[in-house]
Design a protein around this motif. Sequence first.
Motif, mmCIF file in Angstrom:
data_model
loop_
_atom_site.group_PDB
_atom_site.id
_atom_site.type_symbol
_atom_site.label_atom_id
_atom_site.label_comp_id
_atom_site.label_asym_id
_atom_site.label_seq_id
_atom_site.Cartn_x
_atom_site.Cartn_y
_atom_site.Cartn_z
ATOM 1 N N GLN A 118 56.490 65.454 35.512
ATOM 2 C CA GLN A 118 56.181 64.227 34.780
ATOM 3 C C GLN A 118 56.852 64.236 33.407
ATOM 4 N N GLU A 119 56.782 65.359 32.719
ATOM 5 C CA GLU A 119 57.385 65.468 31.385
ATOM 6 C C GLU A 119 58.915 65.414 31.458
ATOM 7 N N VAL A 120 59.487 66.073 32.453
ATOM 8 C CA VAL A 120 60.935 66.036 32.630
ATOM 9 C C VAL A 120 61.401 64.585 32.788
ATOM 10 N N GLU A 121 60.585 63.771 33.478
ATOM 11 C CA GLU A 121 60.932 62.373 33.737
ATOM 12 C C GLU A 121 60.515 61.443 32.595
ATOM 13 N N GLY A 122 60.018 62.003 31.485
ATOM 14 C CA GLY A 122 59.700 61.188 30.318
ATOM 15 C C GLY A 122 58.259 60.729 30.225
ATOM 16 N N ARG A 123 57.398 61.249 31.084
ATOM 17 C CA ARG A 123 55.982 60.833 31.083
ATOM 18 C C ARG A 123 55.098 62.019 30.690
ATOM 19 N N GLY A 124 53.838 61.936 31.034
ATOM 20 C CA GLY A 124 52.903 63.023 30.778
ATOM 21 C C GLY A 124 52.777 63.330 29.294
ATOM 22 N N PHE A 125 52.832 64.603 28.960
ATOM 23 C CA PHE A 125 52.646 65.068 27.577
ATOM 24 C C PHE A 125 53.924 64.996 26.729
ATOM 25 N N ARG A 126 55.013 64.534 27.272
ATOM 26 C CA ARG A 126 56.309 64.583 26.584
ATOM 27 C C ARG A 126 56.277 63.915 25.205
ATOM 28 N N THR A 127 55.816 62.681 25.130
ATOM 29 C CA THR A 127 55.792 61.966 23.848
ATOM 30 C C THR A 127 54.855 62.651 22.872
ATOM 31 N N LEU A 128 53.715 63.117 23.356
ATOM 32 C CA LEU A 128 52.752 63.792 22.497
ATOM 33 C C LEU A 128 53.343 65.057 21.881
ATOM 34 N N ILE A 129 54.111 65.798 22.647
ATOM 35 C CA ILE A 129 54.760 67.005 22.120
ATOM 36 C C ILE A 129 55.658 66.625 20.945
ATOM 37 N N GLY A 130 56.446 65.579 21.112
ATOM 38 C CA GLY A 130 57.314 65.119 20.038
ATOM 39 C C GLY A 130 56.533 64.657 18.824
ATOM 40 N N GLU A 131 55.421 63.957 19.049
ATOM 41 C CA GLU A 131 54.586 63.494 17.940
ATOM 42 C C GLU A 131 54.010 64.668 17.158
ATOM 43 N N ALA A 132 53.530 65.671 17.871
ATOM 44 C CA ALA A 132 52.962 66.844 17.204
ATOM 45 C C ALA A 132 54.022 67.529 16.342
ATOM 46 N N LEU A 133 55.199 67.731 16.894
ATOM 47 C CA LEU A 133 56.266 68.399 16.148
ATOM 48 C C LEU A 133 56.678 67.580 14.933
ATOM 49 N N ALA A 134 56.725 66.251 15.078
ATOM 50 C CA ALA A 134 57.075 65.385 13.951
ATOM 51 C C ALA A 134 56.047 65.486 12.826
ATOM 52 N N GLN A 135 54.800 65.786 13.193
ATOM 53 C CA GLN A 135 53.733 65.954 12.202
ATOM 54 C C GLN A 135 53.661 67.378 11.660
ATOM 55 N N GLY A 136 54.523 68.258 12.153
ATOM 56 C CA GLY A 136 54.515 69.641 11.692
ATOM 57 C C GLY A 136 53.465 70.506 12.366
ATOM 58 N N VAL A 137 52.944 70.051 13.501
ATOM 59 C CA VAL A 137 51.943 70.814 14.243
ATOM 60 C C VAL A 137 52.654 71.610 15.333
ATOM 61 N N PRO A 138 52.529 72.938 15.329
ATOM 62 C CA PRO A 138 53.196 73.744 16.352
ATOM 63 C C PRO A 138 52.634 73.468 17.746
ATOM 64 N N VAL A 139 53.484 73.678 18.740
ATOM 65 C CA VAL A 139 53.139 73.430 20.138
ATOM 66 C C VAL A 139 53.534 74.637 20.973
ATOM 67 N N ILE A 140 52.642 75.022 21.874
ATOM 68 C CA ILE A 140 52.979 76.006 22.915
ATOM 69 C C ILE A 140 52.807 75.303 24.253
ATOM 70 N N VAL A 141 53.783 75.490 25.123
ATOM 71 C CA VAL A 141 53.753 74.859 26.433
ATOM 72 C C VAL A 141 54.150 75.874 27.499
ATOM 73 N N GLY A 142 53.508 75.774 28.652
ATOM 74 C CA GLY A 142 53.908 76.566 29.804
ATOM 75 C C GLY A 142 55.047 75.859 30.526
ATOM 76 N N VAL A 143 55.984 76.635 31.045
ATOM 77 C CA VAL A 143 57.117 76.071 31.786
ATOM 78 C C VAL A 143 57.362 76.948 33.001
ATOM 79 N N ASN A 144 57.679 76.322 34.135
ATOM 80 C CA ASN A 144 58.040 77.128 35.299
ATOM 81 C C ASN A 144 59.545 77.036 35.537
ATOM 82 N N ALA A 145 60.049 77.909 36.379
ATOM 83 C CA ALA A 145 61.491 78.008 36.610
ATOM 84 C C ALA A 145 62.079 76.695 37.115
ATOM 85 N N LYS A 146 61.312 75.944 37.881
ATOM 86 C CA LYS A 146 61.803 74.687 38.450
ATOM 87 C C LYS A 146 62.081 73.640 37.368
#
Length: 165
Positions: free
Chosen positions: A106-134
């Motif tokens: 979902q995030e790869v396709e521009g949905r899900g948590f994608r926008t929120l991750i960008g918003e957090a980083l823009a506010q200076g809030v660090p983000v940790i995310v899990g990612v799989n090989a796919k």
Amino acid sequence: MLGYVMAEGRGEVDALLAALAERLLAAGHRVTGAVQINTDLPNDTKCRMELQLLPSGERIQISQSLGALSKGCRLNPEGLEQAVFQTERGLEAGADLVLINKFGKQEVEGRGFRTLIGEALAQGVPVIVGVNAKNIAGFLDFAGEFAEELAPEGEALRDWCLETL
């Protein structure tokens, strides 16, 4: 300020992020986001997937049953969007860290948590995310030079958080 973690074992990243969230919340840090909880079901080859929202602990089911022979995506997009909305509210209320269970399809396709991750980083809030090989290529396309791979170890994750907070 964008850390990601990968691990090979099934459910290993989920367990690492859930333990990290528990430790940080217990230490008084304002953590928002979601960690994934998988529950094996009797007489079913697929597990039930839920997101546990941080810091409330509320759980939202994000899987749907499509039948035993189904090979399609079991994600319940409405459940995911509800989790994103609740996490956005947590970010607005003030957060020290955003923790996201997975940067998935979902995030790869521009949905899900994608926008929120960008918003957090823009506010200076660090983000940790899990990612799989796919999905790592899609994640790195999104994150670029801002992504920092973290060791899949509890202490390494905690240390990174404490350094960025």
